[in-house]
Design an enzyme around this catalytic site. Structure first.
Site, PDB file in Angstrom:
ATOM      1  N   SER A 130      11.226  29.137 111.140  1.00  0.00           N
ATOM      2  CA  SER A 130      12.023  30.192 111.770  1.00  0.00           C
ATOM      3  C   SER A 130      13.006  29.598 112.766  1.00  0.00           C
ATOM      4  O   SER A 130      12.730  28.551 113.387  1.00  0.00           O
ATOM      5  CB  SER A 130      11.104  31.175 112.498  1.00  0.00           C
ATOM      6  OG  SER A 130      11.839  32.053 113.329  1.00  0.00           O
ATOM      7  N   TYR A 155       4.861  33.580 118.550  1.00  0.00           N
ATOM      8  CA  TYR A 155       5.339  33.494 117.165  1.00  0.00           C
ATOM      9  C   TYR A 155       6.075  32.178 116.935  1.00  0.00           C
ATOM     10  O   TYR A 155       5.807  31.454 115.965  1.00  0.00           O
ATOM     11  CB  TYR A 155       6.257  34.673 116.870  1.00  0.00           C
ATOM     12  CG  TYR A 155       7.014  34.537 115.560  1.00  0.00           C
ATOM     13  CD1 TYR A 155       6.351  34.626 114.342  1.00  0.00           C
ATOM     14  CD2 TYR A 155       8.388  34.297 115.545  1.00  0.00           C
ATOM     15  CE1 TYR A 155       7.036  34.489 113.138  1.00  0.00           C
ATOM     16  CE2 TYR A 155       9.082  34.158 114.360  1.00  0.00           C
ATOM     17  CZ  TYR A 155       8.402  34.260 113.156  1.00  0.00           C
ATOM     18  OH  TYR A 155       9.083  34.108 111.972  1.00  0.00           O
TER      19      TYR A 155
END
Length: 283
Positions: A130, A155
């Site tokens: 990501s 995350y």
């Protein structure tokens, strides 16, 4: 083309659905894995699966990535030559209130995938990282050579950990791996918690469009069609990869206020936009 199935994890999710559909369109056999959790409405996930199930070369299995025994049995049964690992607990802000979901799916689940590849002669693991791993970096545009040592959400920390775990498995077991740092993917069937979806929803419902950080932030967006084309090409280059590698997946950078105005113009909408301060963990 080989009849051996490719594993696509997160096949009922936005990206996994499109990747699985692309691979099926190319004549490949696909095993799609998903837990169908309730992070957002599972009905949307099931609707995507209905589309995939129309192809006889697709098989769906509902398994939680953290279920070590079930994942091991799946890998042993199919001995996938290529694994496209897109399943994860997504969402930056959701990680603030639900940290254990990220450890279960993104750390323990990713380890189970790595172990499945290691023990079953997988020739190429392609996995989703990501853009969130860039965290507090101030240099733009980002590069794969930039340091990613300061994640500012759990995350992002789990995605950074995935990159380190993949690198170590590649080094120890000569497992070819490719990590893709995705930048805000959008397109048909996208997740309902994404900004472009929320802008469109507000337009349709006739409610004001919310823009955080007073509309001043910029964000790189990547169309899902670009993602599926890249992953399809990576599937075909598995024999040429001998070292772990990472890549950025970004199409162009937009100011979010511009994106919202563009959507209003396309829909001939005159609804107001209103500005709000930044939210915690915005990256």
């Amino acid at each position: 083309m080989s009849d051996q199935a490719i594993l696509v994890t997160g096949a009922a999710g936005f990206i996994g659905f499109h990747v699985a559909r692309q691979l099926l369109a190319e004549g490949r056999h696909v095993v799609g894995l998903d837990s169908l959790n309730s992070y957002y409405d599972p009905a949307l996930k099931r609707s995507r699966l209905i589309v995939l199930d129309r192809d006889p070369r697709f098989r769906f299995v509902q398994i939680d990535l953290a279920d070590r025994q079930s994942i091991a049995a799946l890998f042993a049964k199919y001995r996938f030559p290529t694994v496209v690992h897109l399943a994860a607990q997504a969402g930056v802000r959701y990680s603030i209130g639900h940290p254990h979901a990220y450890v279960d799916a993104n750390l323990e689940g990713f380890l189970n995938v790595l172990e499945g590849c290691r023990h079953n002669a997988c020739r190429h693991l392609i996995y989703a990282s990501s853009s969130s791993v860039y965290g507090a970096n101030t240099k733009v545009p980002f590069s794969v050579e930039d340091k990613t040592d300061h994640p500012i959400s759990l995350y992002a920390a789990t995605k950074k950990a995935n990159e380190l775990m993949a690198y170590s498995y590649s080094h120890l077991y000569r497992l070819p791996v490719t990590g893709l740092r995705f930048f805000t993917i959008y397109g048909p069937w996208m997740r309902p918690d994404m900004a472009i979806f929320l802008f469109a929803k507000a337009i349709v419902e006739g409610t004001p469009i919310k823009l955080f950080n007073h509309g001043k932030m910029r964000r790189d967006f990547t169309h899902i069609g670009d993602v599926t084309r890249v992953i399809s090409k990576l599937v075909d280059t598995m024999s040429a990869i001998t070292v772990p590698r990472s890549s950025c997946m970004s199409s162009r950078s937009w100011r979010r206020s511009w994106a919202a105005r563009r959507q209003r113009k396309c829909c001939r909408c005159s609804r107001a936009m209103y500005w709000k301060p930044s939210r915690i963990s915005g990256i």
